[in-house]
Scaffold this motif. Structure first.
Motif, PDB file in Angstrom:
ATOM      1  N   ASN A   1       0.858  -1.199   0.000  1.00 58.42           N
ATOM      2  CA  ASN A   1       0.000   0.000   0.000  1.00 58.42           C
ATOM      3  C   ASN A   1       0.888   1.241   0.000  1.00 58.42           C
ATOM      4  N   PRO A   2       0.309   2.402  -0.289  1.00 56.86           N
ATOM      5  CA  PRO A   2       1.146   3.616  -0.436  1.00 56.86           C
ATOM      6  C   PRO A   2       1.896   3.992   0.837  1.00 56.86           C
ATOM      7  N   ILE A   3       1.339   3.641   2.002  1.00 51.82           N
ATOM      8  CA  ILE A   3       1.997   4.033   3.258  1.00 51.82           C
ATOM      9  C   ILE A   3       3.272   3.197   3.440  1.00 51.82           C
ATOM     10  N   ILE A   4       3.128   1.895   3.228  1.00 50.60           N
ATOM     11  CA  ILE A   4       4.304   1.022   3.361  1.00 50.60           C
ATOM     12  C   ILE A   4       5.341   1.381   2.291  1.00 50.60           C
ATOM     13  N   ASN A   5       4.872   1.799   1.109  1.00 53.53           N
ATOM     14  CA  ASN A   5       5.828   2.231   0.071  1.00 53.53           C
ATOM     15  C   ASN A   5       6.685   3.406   0.558  1.00 53.53           C
ATOM     16  N   LEU A   6       6.066   4.301   1.333  1.00 56.05           N
ATOM     17  CA  LEU A   6       6.847   5.441   1.868  1.00 56.05           C
ATOM     18  C   LEU A   6       7.930   4.933   2.824  1.00 56.05           C
ATOM     19  N   TYR A   7       7.552   4.006   3.709  1.00 60.94           N
ATOM     20  CA  TYR A   7       8.535   3.412   4.622  1.00 60.94           C
ATOM     21  C   TYR A   7       9.665   2.768   3.807  1.00 60.94           C
TER      22      TYR A   7
END
Ligand code: NAD
Length: 354
Positions: free
Chosen positions: A185-191
């Motif tokens: 998901n986009p949040i984990i992609n940021l991490y």
């Protein structure tokens, strides 16, 4: 943007330099006063230092943590914890020691404070891999996750240079596979992006100067983010292969990850163009090709490139290929035995992944 689910797992994390001094307060917050302290034989002095920081108020020190969390070691440690009346667990070390802490905690319910000294990331995952009779089994349960993580940059200064390199790549591998996970998901992609960027830029500096505290802090911070990716997204080909190689051939964890990552990534690349673009952006000197960027980074780090350099026998490649396809799992690109044999043979010989 596609629809997605994001599960946030509240964790208490203390990050900085000298943060190990906060351990007594953290035990007090949990209303505990008599931990069993865990380490490997290599890190007994760090375990004893924990005992000093606690002013001698601890149940016991168990110094026999081993890679891949063998059942027998866990049983011995659990017996020592019970015999000495431990009310909590403090693990200080890499993924092996933290794995032992998780194994005792899930069996006994004792709260666990993890003090990671490598970049493996186990401290922030709900995953426990244990080995019995040469087979590594993985369990996942939110209760496996340690209650508190204390990241102290100072404790990583003693991590040998070669393990610094491979452990850092092990962390990057978690983020790489999160970028193409079925449940990403986009949040984990940021991490993942931030984690890879932090580690890939700092590791070459640590090869030149292992005592560079800024680079150590950057790598530990990146390892935390990448470990969070491992705990939040489903892993595929790369992690499954490393799991087989570690559990069934007793190959060292971080070194195996380092050798396998470019091969697994090159294999999946045709099916994950978006992840490849993101990776090419965050891995320095990629020139638009993440596998190339990774190869450049590995050359700079001077790490071993072939499974044979880790002691794996050529005839084991066939058995590893059999094991690699024995239990089906999700991967962005279809997997069959011939493809796995070829990939493993190339990784065994130390061929450059393309
Ligand atoms: P490790 O914990 O086995 O450490 C390797 C060696 O380095 C050990 O002798 C250790 O004592 C030493 N060491 C670690 N930090 C040090 C330091 N700062 N100074 C000096 N020596 C130090 O290796 P690892 O790569 O950290 O962890 C590998 C294990 O962790 C494997 O068993 C793997 O399966 C597991 N793991 C589990 C997860 C998970 O989420 N369950 C994630 C990553 C790794």
């Amino acid at each position: 943007m596609e629809a997605f689910e994001f599960n946030s797992h509240p964790a208490r994390v203390i990050f900085g330099s000298g943060t190990i001094a906060k351990l007594p307060q953290e035990l007090e917050r949990l209303d505990k006063s008599k931990p069993i302290i865990l380490s490997t034989p290599n890190q007994v002095s760090q375990a004893e230092n924990v005992g000093r920081i606690l002013g001698g108020r601890f149940a016991s020190i168990f110094r026999e943590a081993e890679m891949h969390t063998p059942f027998g070691v866990t049983e011995r440690a659990r017996a020592v914890a019970a015999m000495t009346g431990a009310d909590s667990i403090v693990s200080i070390g890499g993924g092996s020691t933290i794995g032992l802490g998780k194994a005792i905690s899930i069996r006994t319910g004792l709260p666990h404070i993890a003090i990671p000294t490598s970049y493996a990331g186990s401290e922030v995952t709900p995953i426990l891999g244990e080995t019995k009779n040469g087979i590594k089994e993985t369990t996942s349960d939110p209760k496996i996750r340690p209650a508190v993580v204390i990241y102290d940059v100072d404790l990583t200064l003693t991590l040998p240079v070669s393990l610094t390199a491979t452990s850092g790549i092990n962390a990057i591998a978690h983020a790489v596979e999160a970028l193409y996970a079925w449940n990403g998901n986009p949040i984990i992609n940021l991490y993942a992006q931030e984690g890879i960027r932090a580690i890939a830029s700092a590791l070459p500096k640590l090869m030149a100067d292992p005592q560079n505290k800024d680079a150590r802090a950057s790598t530990l911070y990146g390892a935390w983010l990448c470990g969070t990716c491992l705990g939040a997204a489903g892993m595929s080909l790369h992690h499954k292969l490393c799991h087989t190689l570690g559990g069934s051939f007793d190959l060292p964890h971080a070194e195996t990850h380092t050798i396998m990552l470019p091969h697994a990534l090159a294999y999946n690349a045709p099916k994950v163009p978006t992840a490849m673009r993101i990776l090419a952006d965050v891995i320095p000197e990629s020139d638009g090709d993440a596998v190339h960027g990774l190869n450049v980074l590995l050359i700079k780090l001077g790490v071993k490139r072939g499974l044979r350099d880790l002691g794996m026998q050529e005839q084991d490649v066939d058995r590893a290929a059999d094991l690699a396809v024995s239990k089906p799992y999700w991967n962005p690109r279809a997997i069959d035995r011939d493809a796995m044999r070829l990939l493993l043979r190339r990784a065994w010989a130390g061929d450059v992944a393309r």
